[in-house]
Motif scaffolding. Structure first.
Motif, PDB file in Angstrom:
ATOM      1  N   TYR A 294       9.779  51.551  40.896  1.00 21.86           N
ATOM      2  CA  TYR A 294      10.059  52.150  39.589  1.00 21.86           C
ATOM      3  C   TYR A 294       8.764  52.255  38.779  1.00 21.86           C
ATOM      4  CZ  TYR A 294      12.460  52.751  35.071  1.00 21.86           C
ATOM      5  OH  TYR A 294      12.906  53.221  33.852  1.00 21.86           O
TER       6      TYR A 294
ATOM      7  N   THR B 245      18.207  53.489  40.055  1.00 20.92           N
ATOM      8  CA  THR B 245      19.073  54.240  40.968  1.00 20.92           C
ATOM      9  C   THR B 245      19.391  55.631  40.413  1.00 20.92           C
ATOM     10  OG1 THR B 245      20.175  52.091  41.057  1.00 20.92           O
ATOM     11  CG2 THR B 245      21.085  53.848  42.436  1.00 20.92           C
ATOM     12  N   THR B 246      19.761  55.692  39.132  1.00 23.13           N
ATOM     13  CA  THR B 246      20.175  56.954  38.521  1.00 23.13           C
ATOM     14  C   THR B 246      19.032  57.964  38.581  1.00 23.13           C
ATOM     15  OG1 THR B 246      21.367  55.529  36.973  1.00 23.13           O
ATOM     16  CG2 THR B 246      21.313  57.882  36.461  1.00 23.13           C
TER      17      THR B 246
ATOM     18  N   LYS C 238      20.349  48.332  38.634  1.00 23.63           N
ATOM     19  CA  LYS C 238      19.453  48.423  37.470  1.00 23.63           C
ATOM     20  C   LYS C 238      17.975  48.560  37.823  1.00 23.63           C
ATOM     21  CE  LYS C 238      21.736  48.925  34.844  1.00 23.63           C
ATOM     22  NZ  LYS C 238      22.636  50.133  34.953  1.00 23.63           N
TER      23      LYS C 238
ATOM     24  N   LYS D  35      16.352  52.503  27.743  1.00 20.41           N
ATOM     25  CA  LYS D  35      14.960  52.750  27.345  1.00 20.41           C
ATOM     26  C   LYS D  35      14.130  53.368  28.469  1.00 20.41           C
ATOM     27  CE  LYS D  35      13.426  49.363  23.942  1.00 20.41           C
ATOM     28  NZ  LYS D  35      12.586  48.152  23.838  1.00 20.41           N
ATOM     29  N   GLY D  36      14.341  52.839  29.680  1.00 27.77           N
ATOM     30  CA  GLY D  36      13.575  53.326  30.823  1.00 27.77           C
ATOM     31  C   GLY D  36      12.096  53.019  30.709  1.00 27.77           C
TER      32      GLY D  36
ATOM     33  N   SER E 131      17.605  44.758  31.915  1.00 25.48           N
ATOM     34  CA  SER E 131      18.419  45.967  31.993  1.00 25.48           C
ATOM     35  C   SER E 131      19.869  45.597  32.329  1.00 25.48           C
ATOM     36  CB  SER E 131      17.832  46.891  33.070  1.00 25.48           C
ATOM     37  OG  SER E 131      18.548  48.077  33.136  1.00 25.48           O
TER      38      SER E 131
HETATM   39  P1  A3P Z   1      16.564  50.063  31.104  1.00 23.46           P
HETATM   40  O1  A3P Z   1      17.843  49.339  30.886  1.00 23.46           O
HETATM   41  O2  A3P Z   1      15.384  49.161  31.277  1.00 23.46           O
HETATM   42  O3  A3P Z   1      16.303  51.111  30.094  1.00 23.46           O
HETATM   43  P2  A3P Z   1      20.127  52.035  37.429  1.00 23.46           P
HETATM   44  O4  A3P Z   1      20.033  53.509  37.404  1.00 23.46           O
HETATM   45  O5  A3P Z   1      19.708  51.426  38.734  1.00 23.46           O
HETATM   46  O6  A3P Z   1      21.451  51.562  36.950  1.00 23.46           O
HETATM   47  O7  A3P Z   1      19.024  51.508  36.403  1.00 23.46           O
HETATM   48  C1  A3P Z   1      19.158  51.737  35.028  1.00 23.46           C
HETATM   49  C2  A3P Z   1      17.785  51.660  34.405  1.00 23.46           C
HETATM   50  O8  A3P Z   1      17.060  52.854  34.724  1.00 23.46           O
HETATM   51  C3  A3P Z   1      17.859  51.585  32.896  1.00 23.46           C
HETATM   52  O9  A3P Z   1      16.696  50.852  32.504  1.00 23.46           O
HETATM   53  C4  A3P Z   1      17.760  53.049  32.511  1.00 23.46           C
HETATM   54  O10 A3P Z   1      17.355  53.275  31.185  1.00 23.46           O
HETATM   55  C5  A3P Z   1      16.718  53.537  33.512  1.00 23.46           C
HETATM   56  N1  A3P Z   1      16.790  54.988  33.747  1.00 23.46           N
HETATM   57  C6  A3P Z   1      17.898  55.771  33.864  1.00 23.46           C
HETATM   58  N2  A3P Z   1      17.547  57.047  34.046  1.00 23.46           N
HETATM   59  C7  A3P Z   1      16.202  57.095  34.044  1.00 23.46           C
HETATM   60  C8  A3P Z   1      15.252  58.159  34.166  1.00 23.46           C
HETATM   61  N3  A3P Z   1      15.638  59.408  34.326  1.00 23.46           N
HETATM   62  N4  A3P Z   1      13.944  57.841  34.118  1.00 23.46           N
HETATM   63  C9  A3P Z   1      13.538  56.563  33.960  1.00 23.46           C
HETATM   64  N5  A3P Z   1      14.386  55.521  33.837  1.00 23.46           N
HETATM   65  C10 A3P Z   1      15.704  55.776  33.868  1.00 23.46           C
END
Ligand code: A3P
Length: 302
Positions: free
Chosen positions: A202, A51-52, A48, A269-270, A144
């Motif tokens: 981040y 990573t994505t 969280k 939300k990001g 998150s």
């Molecule tokens: P929130 O839950 O605060 O919105 P991971 O990818 O490590 O699982 O983390 C997920 C978090 O990254 C989530 O945060 C998600 O919304 C956010 N996230 C996913 N894609 C993103 C992107 N392209 N840009 C910014 N944040 C992103």
């Protein structure tokens, strides 16, 4: 190996990190069977932490240097989820075997992990692979994670699960925990070996995206040329990999990953500072005290 319970079941400690039994088996399989290549790139994080996003940006950067963006073939991010494109070593590729078929990965091979650096490094030893770590403010990670867990369990957003997640964060006994050790392993690694370990945040990716994506490109050995910069290539990549763009792609709206999770679960939300909307002052104080203690003297500031 002492064991304890987390929200999904028993956790086991291995090399200082807590895992569910199947993930631990994946870690052991990986350590036993992985054969590094010099050009490997590993994207690492605590769950969280972004990573994505990091996966999408890295895929987009490398894709551009393959120069296929002008062809008729759809961009890989249009046809697969970032987690499908950059699988986790321990929870995907090595989960059930120490000899997965990696022949479909062309160089540079892109993998990801939530393991701490010392565990990851066992098969890599002195391999000159590149490792990129994304770190996020722990309070936002907690919130998150809480939303993710509720979505994963298909439950209403439930405050008691936030309390449980906070307890597990603070005790360090949680999936891939302790958070602090995970972050510090890569932070120290990045200080010791700037050429091979890049530490990203981040919050900086949000506040100065162009500078950070250029930093990532340079580290990966595919810096933007002047021509590309003038042609708006940086902005195009940022737009393609934005939360809005990724989450509106069909593959991420309706698709499922190999372990049967909906791809949409990775996009919420990001934002930076969403934790302010959910954590009480007491919860924040508790975390602040731990941050102070754990990061004291490390040079890492939140
Ligand atoms: P929130 O839950 O605060 O919105 P991971 O990818 O490590 O699982 O983390 C997920 C978090 O990254 C989530 O945060 C998600 O919304 C956010 N996230 C996913 N894609 C993103 C992107 N392209 N840009 C910014 N944040 C992103």
């Amino acid at each position: 190996l002492p064991s304890t319970n987390d929200f999904l079941g028993k956790l086991y400690n291995y090399q200082g990190c807590w895992y569910y039994p199947n993930t631990l088996q994946g870690v052991l399989n990986f350590q036993k069977g992985f054969k590094p290549q010099e050009t490997d790139i590993i994207l690492a994080s605590y769950p969280k932490s972004g990573t994505t996003w990091l996966k999408a940006l890295t895929v987009a950067l490398l894709e551009r240097s393959k120069n296929s963006s002008s062809s008729d073939v759809p961009h890989p991010l249009q046809s697969d989820n970032p987690h499908g494109l950059v699988p986790f070593l321990e929870t995907n590729l090595y989960l059930n075997t120490s000899t997965p078929d990696l022949t479909k990965f062309s160089s540079p091979r892109l993998f990801s992990t939530h393991m701490p650096l010392h565990t990851l490094k066992v098969p890599f030893k002195d391999s000159p692979c590149k490792i990129v770590y994304v770190c996020r403010n722990v309070k936002d990670v907690l919130v998150s994670q809480w939303y993710f867990r509720c979505a994963y369990l298909q439950k209403e957003v439930d405050k008691s699960l936030l309390e449980t997640s906070l307890d597990s964060l603070c005790s360090g006994v949680g999936y891939f925990g302790p958070f602090w050790e995970n972050v510090l392993s890569y932070w120290r690694g990045s200080l010791e070996d700037t050429e091979h370990v890049l530490f990203m945040r981040y919050e900086e990716m949000k506040s100065e995206p162009a500078a950070q994506v250029k930093r990532l490109a340079e580290f990966l050995g595919c810096p933007f040329t002047e021509e590309e910069e003038e042609g708006g290539s940086v902005d195009k990549i940022l737009e393609l990999c934005s939360l809005r763009s990724l989450s509106s792609m069909e593959i991420n709206k309706t698709g499922k990953s190999s372990n049967n999770m909906h791809n949409s679960i990775f996009f919420r939300k990001g934002e930076v500072g969403d934790s302010k909307n959910h954590l009480t002052p007491e919860m924040e104080n508790k975390i602040d005290m731990i941050i102070k203690e754990k990061y004291n003297g490390s040079g890492l500031i939140f």
